[in-house]
Design a protein around this motif. Structure first.
Motif, short mmCIF file in Angstrom:
data_model
loop_
_atom_site.label_atom_id
_atom_site.label_comp_id
_atom_site.label_asym_id
_atom_site.label_seq_id
_atom_site.Cartn_x
_atom_site.Cartn_y
_atom_site.Cartn_z
N GLU A 83 17.02 10.01 63.83
CA GLU A 83 16.25 10.52 62.69
C GLU A 83 17.08 10.50 61.41
O GLU A 83 16.56 10.14 60.34
CB GLU A 83 15.78 11.94 62.97
CG GLU A 83 14.70 12.06 64.03
CD GLU A 83 14.40 13.51 64.39
OE1 GLU A 83 13.29 13.80 64.85
OE2 GLU A 83 15.31 14.37 64.23
N ALA A 93 14.76 -0.39 59.81
CA ALA A 93 14.30 0.96 59.44
C ALA A 93 12.85 1.17 59.87
O ALA A 93 12.47 2.24 60.35
CB ALA A 93 14.45 1.17 57.94
N HIS A 94 12.05 0.11 59.73
CA HIS A 94 10.64 0.17 60.14
C HIS A 94 10.54 0.35 61.65
O HIS A 94 9.77 1.19 62.14
CB HIS A 94 9.94 -1.12 59.70
CG HIS A 94 8.48 -1.15 60.01
ND1 HIS A 94 7.70 -2.25 59.77
CD2 HIS A 94 7.64 -0.24 60.59
CE1 HIS A 94 6.46 -2.02 60.15
NE2 HIS A 94 6.41 -0.80 60.65
N ARG A 96 12.80 1.63 63.61
CA ARG A 96 13.26 3.00 63.91
C ARG A 96 12.13 4.01 63.69
O ARG A 96 11.89 4.87 64.54
CB ARG A 96 14.46 3.32 63.01
CG ARG A 96 15.13 4.68 63.27
CD ARG A 96 14.50 5.83 62.45
NE ARG A 96 14.42 5.53 61.05
CZ ARG A 96 15.41 5.77 60.17
NH1 ARG A 96 16.53 6.30 60.58
NH2 ARG A 96 15.23 5.49 58.88
N ASP A 97 11.43 3.88 62.57
CA ASP A 97 10.34 4.81 62.28
C ASP A 97 9.22 4.71 63.32
O ASP A 97 8.66 5.72 63.75
CB ASP A 97 9.77 4.54 60.89
CG ASP A 97 10.73 4.92 59.78
OD1 ASP A 97 11.72 5.63 60.07
OD2 ASP A 97 10.50 4.52 58.63
N LEU A 100 10.33 6.39 66.49
CA LEU A 100 10.27 7.84 66.34
C LEU A 100 8.83 8.35 66.42
O LEU A 100 8.57 9.40 67.02
CB LEU A 100 10.89 8.26 65.00
CG LEU A 100 12.42 8.19 64.90
CD1 LEU A 100 12.87 8.51 63.49
CD2 LEU A 100 13.08 9.12 65.91
N PHE A 101 7.90 7.59 65.83
CA PHE A 101 6.49 7.98 65.91
C PHE A 101 6.05 8.07 67.37
O PHE A 101 5.31 8.99 67.75
CB PHE A 101 5.63 6.96 65.15
CG PHE A 101 4.18 7.34 65.05
CD1 PHE A 101 3.74 8.20 64.05
CD2 PHE A 101 3.25 6.84 65.95
CE1 PHE A 101 2.40 8.56 63.95
CE2 PHE A 101 1.91 7.19 65.86
CZ PHE A 101 1.48 8.05 64.86
N LYS A 147 6.09 16.19 62.48
CA LYS A 147 7.02 15.12 62.10
C LYS A 147 6.33 13.77 62.00
O LYS A 147 6.68 12.94 61.16
CB LYS A 147 8.18 15.04 63.10
CG LYS A 147 9.21 16.15 62.96
CD LYS A 147 10.38 15.93 63.91
CE LYS A 147 11.46 16.98 63.70
NZ LYS A 147 12.64 16.75 64.58
N LEU A 151 6.21 11.28 58.76
CA LEU A 151 6.68 9.90 58.89
C LEU A 151 5.61 8.93 58.39
O LEU A 151 5.91 7.93 57.73
CB LEU A 151 7.04 9.63 60.35
CG LEU A 151 7.84 8.37 60.67
CD1 LEU A 151 8.68 8.59 61.93
CD2 LEU A 151 6.95 7.17 60.87
N ARG A 154 5.28 7.73 54.69
CA ARG A 154 6.15 6.69 54.13
C ARG A 154 5.45 5.32 54.10
O ARG A 154 5.96 4.39 53.48
CB ARG A 154 7.42 6.55 54.97
CG ARG A 154 8.23 7.83 55.14
CD ARG A 154 9.43 7.55 56.05
NE ARG A 154 10.05 8.78 56.50
CZ ARG A 154 11.01 8.82 57.44
NH1 ARG A 154 11.43 7.69 57.98
NH2 ARG A 154 11.53 9.98 57.81
N TYR A 155 4.32 5.22 54.77
CA TYR A 155 3.65 3.93 54.90
C TYR A 155 2.25 3.97 54.30
O TYR A 155 1.62 5.03 54.22
CB TYR A 155 3.59 3.52 56.38
CG TYR A 155 4.98 3.25 56.94
CD1 TYR A 155 5.51 1.97 56.95
CD2 TYR A 155 5.76 4.31 57.42
CE1 TYR A 155 6.79 1.73 57.43
CE2 TYR A 155 7.05 4.07 57.89
CZ TYR A 155 7.55 2.78 57.90
OH TYR A 155 8.82 2.55 58.36
N LEU A 161 2.49 0.77 59.83
CA LEU A 161 3.53 1.34 60.69
C LEU A 161 3.55 0.65 62.05
O LEU A 161 4.63 0.36 62.59
CB LEU A 161 3.29 2.84 60.89
CG LEU A 161 4.23 3.55 61.87
CD1 LEU A 161 5.68 3.49 61.37
CD2 LEU A 161 3.79 4.99 62.09
#
Length: 244
Positions: A83, A93-94, A96-97, A100-101, A147, A151, A154-155, A161
Motif C-alpha cells: 500500500e 502502479a496500476h 498494484r492498485d 489491492l482492490f 479502502k 482506491l 484515483r481512476y 481499474l
C-alpha cells in the motif's frame, strides 16, 4: 480418431506408466494429480462415445489423491508495504492498485476483469460471479474501512481499474511489485483472495461472513480452503476465554 486411439491404447498398465513418467518429470504432487485428472476426463469421454467399455476403465483401479495445497497469503505488514510503496512506473502502479482492490474485496481474477460501471451501485459492488453464475453484493464502504472506495477515486471508471491486461502478464508484473516492496513470496493474483479471507478472519469475522464475501455457495467450501485460518480463529477465541 483420437478417441479410437485412446480406446486402443489405454489400460491399467498404460495409465500407471503415465503416472510414473509424470512423477519423474514433475515433482509437484498437485501438478501430477491435475495431469491424472485430465487423463481421466479423456478416458470418461471415450467411454461416453462407446470407444472404451466401462469395464475397461483403468481408473477403476487408480485413486487420484487429493493434495491439500498450502494457501499462501500476505500478512498485515506485507499488505501495508504494498500500500505504501511508491512506484514510478505507471503500469506497475496500476497493477498494484488492481491487486489491492482484489485484496480489499476478495474478488477472483475472472470477476475483477469483467467489472463494468454497472456493477457499482453507490458504494456497493454488485456482480454475477463468472465462475458460479451466482449474484454477489459487497459493501465497499464497510470492507477494510472503505479502502476500495478510496482506491477507485484515483481512476476515471471501474473499467479503467480492471483493465490491467492478461493474467499471465499481470502475475509477472506482481512479482516486480513484490520485489520492490521487499516481499519474498511468489505473488500471484489469486493470493489477493487468500489474503482477504485470512486477514478478515484474523480481524474477527466469522467463517459464514467470509463465505458470503468470497461468494462461496457452501460454508464447507470456505472451511476446506481456509482450515488454517479457522485454527487461528479457534486459538484467538480460546485465548480470550482463558487469558493467562
Amino acid at each position: 480418431l483420437f478417441f479410437g486411439i485412446v480406446g486402443y491404447l489405454f489400460g491399467f498398465t498404460i495409465c500407471s506408466d503415465f503416472e510414473e513418467n509424470t512423477e519423474v518429470c514433475i515433482s509437484c504432487e498437485n501438478t501430477i494429480a491435475i495431469r491424472m485428472k485430465t487423463l481421466r476426463c479423456l478416458v470418461n469421454e471415450a467411454i461416453k462415445r462407446n470407444v472404451l467399455r466401462a469395464d475397461d476403465d483403468p481408473f477403476r483401479y487408480i485413486r487420484i489423491p487429493e493434495i491439500k495445497a498450502r494457501r499462501e497469503h500476505l500478512d498485515e505488514k506485507e499488505l501495508h508495504a504494498i500500500e505504501q510503496l511508491t512506484i514510478d512506473d505507471e503500469h506497475l502502479a496500476h497493477v498494484r492498485d488492481a491487486f489491492l482492490f482484489c485484496c480489499y474485496t476478495g474478488l477472483r481474477w475472472g470477476d475483477f476483469r469483467h467489472l463494468t460501471a454497472a456493477a457499482l451501485q453507490g458504494t456497493n459492488l454488485t456482480i454475477r460471479q463468472h465462475k458460479t453464475g451466482t449474484p454477489l453484493c459487497l459493501p465497499l464502504h464497510a470492507l477494510w474501512g472503505g479502502k476500495a472506495v478510496a482506491l477507485l477515486a484515483r481512476y476515471d471508471s471501474l473499467e479503467q481499474l480492471a483493465n490491467v491486461g492478461c493474467n499471465r502478464q499481470s502475475n509477472a508484473d506482481l512479482r516486480q511489485v513484490a520485489a520492490l516492496a521487499g516481499i519474498n513470496k511468489h505473488l500471484h493474483w489469486h493470493m489477493a483472495r487468500h489474503t482477504c479471507a485470512t486477514l478478515l478472519n484474523q480481524h474477527g469475522l466469522r467463517m459464514q461472513e467470509i463465505q458470503y464475501i468470497l461468494g462461496h455457495q457452501r460454508q464447507a467450501t470456505t472451511e476446506r480452503h481456509y482450515a488454517e485460518t479457522l485454527l487461528t480463529q479457534v486459538e484467538q477465541s480460546l485465548n480470550q476465554a482463558f487469558p493467562t
